[in-house]
Design an enzyme around this catalytic site. Structure first.
Site, PDB file in Angstrom:
ATOM      1  N   GLU A 141       0.826  -1.202   0.000  1.00  0.00           N
ATOM      2  CA  GLU A 141       0.000   0.000   0.000  1.00  0.00           C
ATOM      3  C   GLU A 141       0.864   1.257   0.000  1.00  0.00           C
ATOM      4  O   GLU A 141       0.536   2.252  -0.665  1.00  0.00           O
ATOM      5  CB  GLU A 141      -0.942  -0.001   1.201  1.00  0.00           C
ATOM      6  CG  GLU A 141      -2.027  -1.061   1.106  1.00  0.00           C
ATOM      7  CD  GLU A 141      -3.002  -1.022   2.257  1.00  0.00           C
ATOM      8  OE1 GLU A 141      -4.210  -0.889   2.020  1.00  0.00           O
ATOM      9  OE2 GLU A 141      -2.543  -1.130   3.425  1.00  0.00           O
ATOM     10  N   GLU A 177      -3.749 -10.118   2.756  1.00  0.00           N
ATOM     11  CA  GLU A 177      -4.737  -9.879   3.810  1.00  0.00           C
ATOM     12  C   GLU A 177      -5.884 -10.891   3.814  1.00  0.00           C
ATOM     13  O   GLU A 177      -6.397 -11.266   4.873  1.00  0.00           O
ATOM     14  CB  GLU A 177      -5.289  -8.457   3.671  1.00  0.00           C
ATOM     15  CG  GLU A 177      -4.504  -7.386   4.407  1.00  0.00           C
ATOM     16  CD  GLU A 177      -3.097  -7.172   3.886  1.00  0.00           C
ATOM     17  OE1 GLU A 177      -2.340  -6.427   4.526  1.00  0.00           O
ATOM     18  OE2 GLU A 177      -2.727  -7.731   2.836  1.00  0.00           O
TER      19      GLU A 177
END
Length: 267
Positions: free
Chosen positions: A124, A144
């Site tokens: 990210e 994730e």
């Protein structure tokens, strides 16, 4: 090179190192024993650091990288979670702004020099940058879905960068991409050999710092608006800075006529 330990309002952290030379600020995530994982203090320090870099006149380009050869950043440091910092928390609420927003909103161009694994929050962070270059050994992933965690920034940004089907498969399955696979999808601009990556990244940043700074910042500002506004609104937008009426515009034309390198002043 100095550690980022004096950000007002942020926790002290030695996991971020800052070096400024020749108008390039290099931010190094420095915790190789934890694969440059982002602990709580590092996440809190990032917005303050990028606010400082945004305001510094001696910084025209920012480059983010990781220490060592193994990882850019393996993401959030789950071992730093505890009773006062639980894993179960919302990342976008509270008094501190979302760290990756601050990176994305920096008015200067930001390069992610992905030297190894970029996972989860590390991926990210790379997405928050304007340009991504990678070593051949680099791997990019959002695991994730394998950990039961969220990745809201990636879920927002990735479909803006690649086709929806590619973004969804990447997010849903949590598998990693090689550097060349990421380049094929347009996530990475350049892939360099492992042995020369550091030198290539420094050259890449220096080349960008040699361009007219107001022009580059204007391109970044208009490109950001184009995600949300119509073509007509974007064409009439006038975000700061304005290169059209700048001293640098006159210098660029004069240098071209004289067949000499321009001397930019960012004004």
């Amino acid at each position: 090179m100095s550690a980022v330990t004096d950000q007002p309002g942020a926790e002290r952290t030695s996991r971020l190192r800052l070096e400024v030379a020749d108008r390039v600020a290099t931010v190094t995530i420095s915790c190789p024993e934890r694969r440059n994982a982002l602990d709580h203090a590092t996440m809190e320090a990032l917005p303050f650091l990028f606010d400082e870099l945004d305001r510094r006149d001696d910084v025209w380009v920012v480059m983010v990288t990781g220490e060592g050869d193994e990882a850019f950043s393996a993401g959030r440091d789950l071992k730093s979670a505890g009773p006062d910092r639980p894993v179960r928390r919302m990342p976008t609420v509270g008094p501190i702004r979302y760290p990756f927003e601050a990176v994305r909103e920096c008015s200067k161009p930001v390069i992610a020099a992905i030297n190894g694994w970029a996972l989860g929050g590390g991926f990210e962070l790379a997405l928050a940058c304007d340009l991504r270059i990678a070593a051949e050994r680099a791997r990019l992933g959002m695991p994730e879905s394998k950990l039961g965690l969220g990745g809201q920034f990636a879920a927002v940004m990735l479909p803006r960068l690649v086709p929806a089907a590619v973004a969804n498969e990447f997010l849903f399955f949590g598998e990693s991409l090689t550097a060349h696979e990421a380049q094929a999808h347009g996530l990475v601009a350049r892939v360099f050999p492992d042995a020369t990556f550091r030198a290539e990244a420094a050259t890449y940043a220096a080349r960008l710092a040699s361009r007219a700074p107001l022009s580059v910042r204007r391109f970044k500002a208009i490109a950001a608006l184009s995600h949300d506004l119509s073509v007509e609104a974007c064409l009439r937008a006038d975000p700061y800075p304005n290169p059209y009426l700048s001293t640098d515009a006159e210098e660029g034309v004069a240098a071209w006529r004289a067949k000499r390198p321009p001397v930019w002043r960012a004004e």
